[in-house]
Write a protein that holds these residues in place. Structure first.
Motif, PDB file in Angstrom:
ATOM      1  N   VAL A   1      47.018  42.913  31.626  1.00  0.00           N
ATOM      2  CA  VAL A   1      46.694  42.582  33.116  1.00  0.00           C
ATOM      3  C   VAL A   1      45.828  41.523  33.032  1.00  0.00           C
TER       4      VAL A   1
ATOM      5  N   GLY B   1      47.942  47.579  31.256  1.00  0.00           N
ATOM      6  CA  GLY B   1      48.619  48.084  32.433  1.00  0.00           C
ATOM      7  C   GLY B   1      49.782  48.745  32.134  1.00  0.00           C
TER       8      GLY B   1
ATOM      9  N   GLU C   1      50.555  39.905  35.358  1.00  0.00           N
ATOM     10  CA  GLU C   1      50.630  40.900  34.029  1.00  0.00           C
ATOM     11  C   GLU C   1      51.664  40.204  33.234  1.00  0.00           C
TER      12      GLU C   1
ATOM     13  N   SER D   1      42.822  39.470  35.085  1.00  0.00           N
ATOM     14  CA  SER D   1      41.998  39.267  36.425  1.00  0.00           C
ATOM     15  C   SER D   1      41.051  38.237  36.174  1.00  0.00           C
TER      16      SER D   1
ATOM     17  N   TRP E   1      51.648  46.634  29.188  1.00  0.00           N
ATOM     18  CA  TRP E   1      51.504  45.335  29.951  1.00  0.00           C
ATOM     19  C   TRP E   1      50.023  44.859  29.617  1.00  0.00           C
TER      20      TRP E   1
ATOM     21  N   SER F   1      51.840  43.215  40.151  1.00  0.00           N
ATOM     22  CA  SER F   1      50.720  42.647  40.666  1.00  0.00           C
ATOM     23  C   SER F   1      50.597  42.179  42.142  1.00  0.00           C
TER      24      SER F   1
ATOM     25  N   TYR G   1      46.717  48.833  38.852  1.00  0.00           N
ATOM     26  CA  TYR G   1      46.026  48.263  37.826  1.00  0.00           C
ATOM     27  C   TYR G   1      44.288  48.481  38.577  1.00  0.00           C
TER      28      TYR G   1
ATOM     29  N   ILE H   1      43.242  40.614  40.545  1.00  0.00           N
ATOM     30  CA  ILE H   1      44.184  40.689  39.344  1.00  0.00           C
ATOM     31  C   ILE H   1      45.053  39.544  39.494  1.00  0.00           C
TER      32      ILE H   1
END
Ligand code: SF4
Length: 925
Positions: free
Chosen positions: A44, A29, A54, A46, A42, A82, A605, A51
């Motif tokens: 990320v 990300g 991060e 999920s 970054w 996020s 994202y 999500i």
């Protein structure tokens, strides 16, 4: 007796906490926003298609042994982004205005209805007024590659795509005037090599939290940090010295240091002779450069110096900075016979400069202008002369009326002391574009490497033929010329000053004499007309006048907040002319509140994308789709395709004829979708992003064979070359795998000329208007009283809590400060007005009034009030933020053209809006 836990591994509260951090997918990300330089990688995380968080990815390698690496990059906005994906602000469906503009009534519509309505509005506008009535407001605000694609799409439809540089005014006009380019962008890690950092017109503690550590780490090498600012700014807190300069007096201060350097014999003479125009000769009868055309000996852009070895005048070479066997004199005078027979005196620019500095800018004289004690001025001047010095600039100076003069004077002190083109030296502005494929992908007629290679071959051939036609021009100059012609032909940028003048009501305010430089001899309209008649901006004025604006779209921007004058000007003058206003965003910002359509876009994202890439970190990154966007939000690329299909359909149903684009070619209305997606090959976001990486590899900016698949493994790659983009080529330094980047090395090490009129760093501008204004040299001028005769001056800066306005209403960010807009004010000024800490105040001037709470701030200079930039107007009473008291002036001289590098070029030279040091008064509300 305490009960025993039957299952010691069962810890409900701990498990619940651990559960929060579980994930089933990890992706790359970043935040494709204008948080320059951005580009922080970054990871990320999920879970179940949502999500969850991060985390900074510390993936950058050490570049130079002994220099700290860039890890980890990131800021608090990024660390909580996020949460903005799922906050209450998200727009989930296309929304159509149901009440009056600004009334807040919306109805949910289908994508089909939205795209059809928008297509009809475009066709109506073209039918009624022509394609010149279609406006796409340029902004880098949010969107990265996906957003740039939309700019190009609009340009291909014949829209007026306004030049984002003038929209946002992150221009460095004085750097541009000096070097013919505004965008030297040293690597963040190169700050480690600085022996002296001058934080000047910048506040990196707020704005560069991802890499500011390099400035502090330079002190491990013995480096020093000096903050020059009217207020004891957050960046002054961590500096070795703070110089509290008077507002807008920076040019005087810089000139005083230049005076000291010259008077004390501290000039880097060899550097000055080779790199600058200071040896060039000026006629004392008319203050114009001596040109070959004066002597009937050649072109208008051939200049002269005195060769100290022979004592005679000689032509300064154009194709190199190497003086060869000559020794250009910095002093003395000569008499020359002109072609007509008259004899005139000529003197080097350096001699004229020295006389001016001695007469007007001794540290004692400047003390009365800027308030800095002469001892301090001398001390700092000597340090600059003795050390590798870099000016850490932001984009504050360019937002002052005379910001160009300030920057020219700042470059002068660097030039006199030999402080650019070497590691740890120079100035800093912005540049993006390492990901060349981003710019070529829509221009190709089909997908694949063949067309990319053909595009590169065509541009290389154009460059080559220019160099063959004039061997004195460099590859850099030729690339600028090619880019200027191509962007003009494609209609990619339109300088918006003409739009503001004709359609947004600025003509009246720009003509107010009290708001401008009293030394200008004529009215604004006279200068404006001359610029148009002489064709300095081609036919833009005529094109803009011809058609009333009818359709306006903004993608990830916030015009009513950003525009100087804001809603006060635009709602009154522009909005009534517009039949449709479209805001493409993930939220409803202030502009969206007054729009007709909101198109919900996927957040960072939730789509495949690439952030802007800069020489400051030299990396190109991938942003992956981690989760589906909520509701019916779509990526920009998918929305573009929806509009293209609707335009095709509605044009056919209405029997609309194709109109002409800027390049004279008809818009391919019948095959629009197929044309932009290359027959559908690039319709999918992932395929498009893959193509861009592949193209960038072919164009030589990232490692060969870079593909989306490889980027999924790595997340980021370091650049290997500059490619074709002029903003990259202008760095004029090699990219070395084991060295930090500092711009302009080629000018120093290879003596390659600059892209200016005289091919040298230009401190003397003999354009007629500059002579008329007395600005041929970098002088100090008082800030005009724009806003009226009021005692306080409103200054600003980029905020700590938001990238422009996009995080200001985030709950996380609101929880990190007072939670409402504030104005910083000196306690004495507050007491004089009966204001207490956090009281509500009226801020007003000739133009408007707004309300804001006051923050007690001993660090703010008396006479100064500070409102950091970016609050949403809807956070203020009556939706009136600080932009309503800004007149939105432009400096008249910036309409000058027809002079070497002083001519319009996309993202570069043009009139830019002013918003610093606006005169206001404050009273208790
Ligand atoms: S918002 Fe910009 S500076 Fe902050 S973490 Fe993201 S990319 Fe980095």
């Amino acid at each position: 007796m305490a009960a025993t836990n039957p299952d010691p591994t069962h810890r409900p509260s701990e498990d619940k906490y651990r559960d929060l951090w579980k994930w089933d997918k990890v992706t790359w990300g970043c935040h494709a926003v204008d948080c320059y330089p951005g580009g922080c990688p970054w990871r990320v995380y999920s879970r179940d298609g949502k999500i969850v968080r991060e985390e900074q990815a510390a993936i950058f390698h050490t570049i130079q042994s002994g220099v700290p690496d860039m890890n980890p990059m990131g800021c608090q906005k990024g660390a909580s982004w996020s949460q903005q994906h799922y906050n209450e602000e998200r727009v989930l469906y296309p929304m159509k205005r149901a009440g009056k503009r600004g009334e807040g009534k919306w109805e949910r519509v289908s994508w089909d209805t939205a795209c059809t309505d928008i297509a009809d509005a475009i066709l109506d506008a073209v039918q009624e007024q022509g394609p010149q009535s279609l406006y796409h407001i340029g902004t880098p605000g949010e969107g990265g590659t996906q957003q740039i694609l939309w700019n190009n799409f609009s340009a291909q439809l014949g829209f007026q795509v306004t030049d984002l540089q003038a929209e946002i005014n992150d221009f460095s006009p004085g750097i541009y005037t000096t070097f013919g380019k505004f965008d030297p962008a040293p690597g963040a890690d190169d700050f480690f090599h600085c022996e002296l950092v001058l934080i000047w017109h910048a506040n990196p503690i707020y704005t560069n939290m991802t890499w500011y550590h390099f400035i502090q780490e330079a002190r491990y090498n013995g480096g020093e940090v000096v903050t020059i600012a009217p207020d004891f700014s957050p960046s002054a807190v961590h500096a070795d010295y703070h110089i509290p300069i008077g507002i807008g007096t920076d040019a005087a201060f810089a000139n005083a240091m230049s005076q000291v350097v010259i008077q004390e014999g501290l000039v880097d003479v060899d550097f000055v002779k080779k790199q600058t125009d200071l040896p060039l000769l000026v006629r004392t009868d008319n203050l114009r450069f001596l040109r070959a055309s004066d002597l009937n000996a050649g072109a208008d852009d051939q200049f002269y110096w005195i060769d100290a070895k022979t004592g005679g005048i000689a032509q300064a070479p154009k194709g190199t900075l190497d003086p060869g066997p000559m020794d250009p004199a910095l002093d003395g005078a000569a008499r020359v016979k002109l072609a007509g027979g008259a004899e005139v005196e000529v003197r080097p620019v350096f001699a004229l400069l020295r006389d001016m500095l001695n007469a007007q800018y001794t540290p004692e004289k400047v003390h009365t202008i800027c308030g800095v004690h002469p001892d301090t001025t001398r001390k700092l001047a000597r340090k600059i002369a003795a050390r590798k010095t870099r000016i850490m600039m932001g984009w504050n100076s360019g937002k002052y009326y005379h910001g160009d003069l300030m920057e020219r004077a700042m470059m002068l002190i660097l030039g006199l002391t030999g402080n650019w083109g070497k590691h740890g030296t120079g100035a800093r502005s912005w540049a993006v574009g390492l990901n060349d494929g981003m710019f070529t992908v829509l221009l190709k007629s089909q997908a694949g490497s063949e067309m990319t290679l053909a595009t590169r071959a065509m541009s290389d051939a154009m460059v080559q033929s220019m160099i063959e036609a004039d061997p004195t021009i460099t590859d850099e100059i030729a690339r600028y010329n090619v880019e200027r012609e191509m962007t003009k032909m494609m209609g990619i940028f339109t300088p918006p000053a003409f739009f503001w003048y004709h359609h947004c009501g600025y003509r009246e305010v720009w003509n107010r004499p009290g708001y401008n430089d009293p030394e200008m001899k004529r009215s604004f309209d006279e200068y404006f007309r001359e610029a148009c008649e002489k064709g300095w901006f081609d036919t833009i004025d005529e094109q803009t006048r011809q058609a009333e604006p009818r359709f306006l779209i903004e993608v990830g921007g916030n015009l009513l907040r950003r525009q100087r004058g804001g809603a006060r000007m635009l709602l009154e003058h522009l909005w009534p002319k517009l039949k449709m206003i479209v805001s493409v965003d993930w939220r409803i910002n202030t502009t969206g509140l007054y729009a007709d359509y909101i198109l919900p876009v996927a957040q960072h994202y939730e789509k495949m994308n690439q952030p802007y890439s800069s020489p400051m970190h030299l990396h190109v990154l991938l942003i992956e789709k981690a989760a589906e966007p909520p509701g019916e939000a779509r990526s920009e690329w998918q929305i573009i395709q929806g509009i293209a299909k609707a335009l095709e359909k509605r044009a056919k149903e209405r029997g609309a004829s194709p109109w002409l684009r800027k390049n004279g070619q008809p818009v391919p209305l019948e095959t629009l979708w197929s044309w932009i997606t290359k027959g559908g090959d690039l319709a999918d976001d992932a395929k498009l992003i893959d193509e861009i990486f592949r193209d960038s590899a072919i164009l030589g900016t990232i490692p060969p064979d870079t593909t989306l698949e490889k980027m999924r493994q790595k997340g980021a790659v370091r650049a290997v070359g500059w490619g074709n983009s002029a903003m990259m080529v202008c760095q004029q330094s090699p990219i070395e795998p084991d060295k930090t980047h500092t711009p302009f090395r080629n000018h120093i090490e290879q003596l390659k000329p600059y892209p200016t009129l005289n091919r040298r760093a230009s401190f003397y501008i003999d354009h007629d208007w500059y002579l008329e204004a007395g600005e041929q040299l970098p002088v100090h001028k008082d800030n005009p009283h724009h806003g009226g005769e009021h005692p306080l001056r409103l200054t600003s800066g980029h905020p700590r809590w938001s990238i422009h306005s996009m995080n200001h209403t985030s709950r996380v960010m609101l929880g990190t400060h007072r939670g409402h807009p504030v104005m910083y004010m000196n306690p004495d000024d507050m007491a004089a007005r009966g204001l207490g800490n956090d009281d509500e105040a009226r801020v007003f001037n000739d133009l408007a009034e707004m309300r804001i709470r006051v923050r007690w701030s001993p660090g703010t200079q008396p006479g100064q009030v500070v409102i950091y930039n970016g609050y949403e107007p809807f956070q203020f009473k009556g939706w009136r933020g600080p932009e309503v008291v800004e007149p939105g002036m432009v400096k008249w001289l910036h309409f000058a053209g027809g002079y070497g590098h002083l001519q319009y070029r996309g993202l570069h030279w043009q009139p830019i809006p002013i918003d610093r040091a606006v005169h206001v008064e404050v009273a208790k509300a």
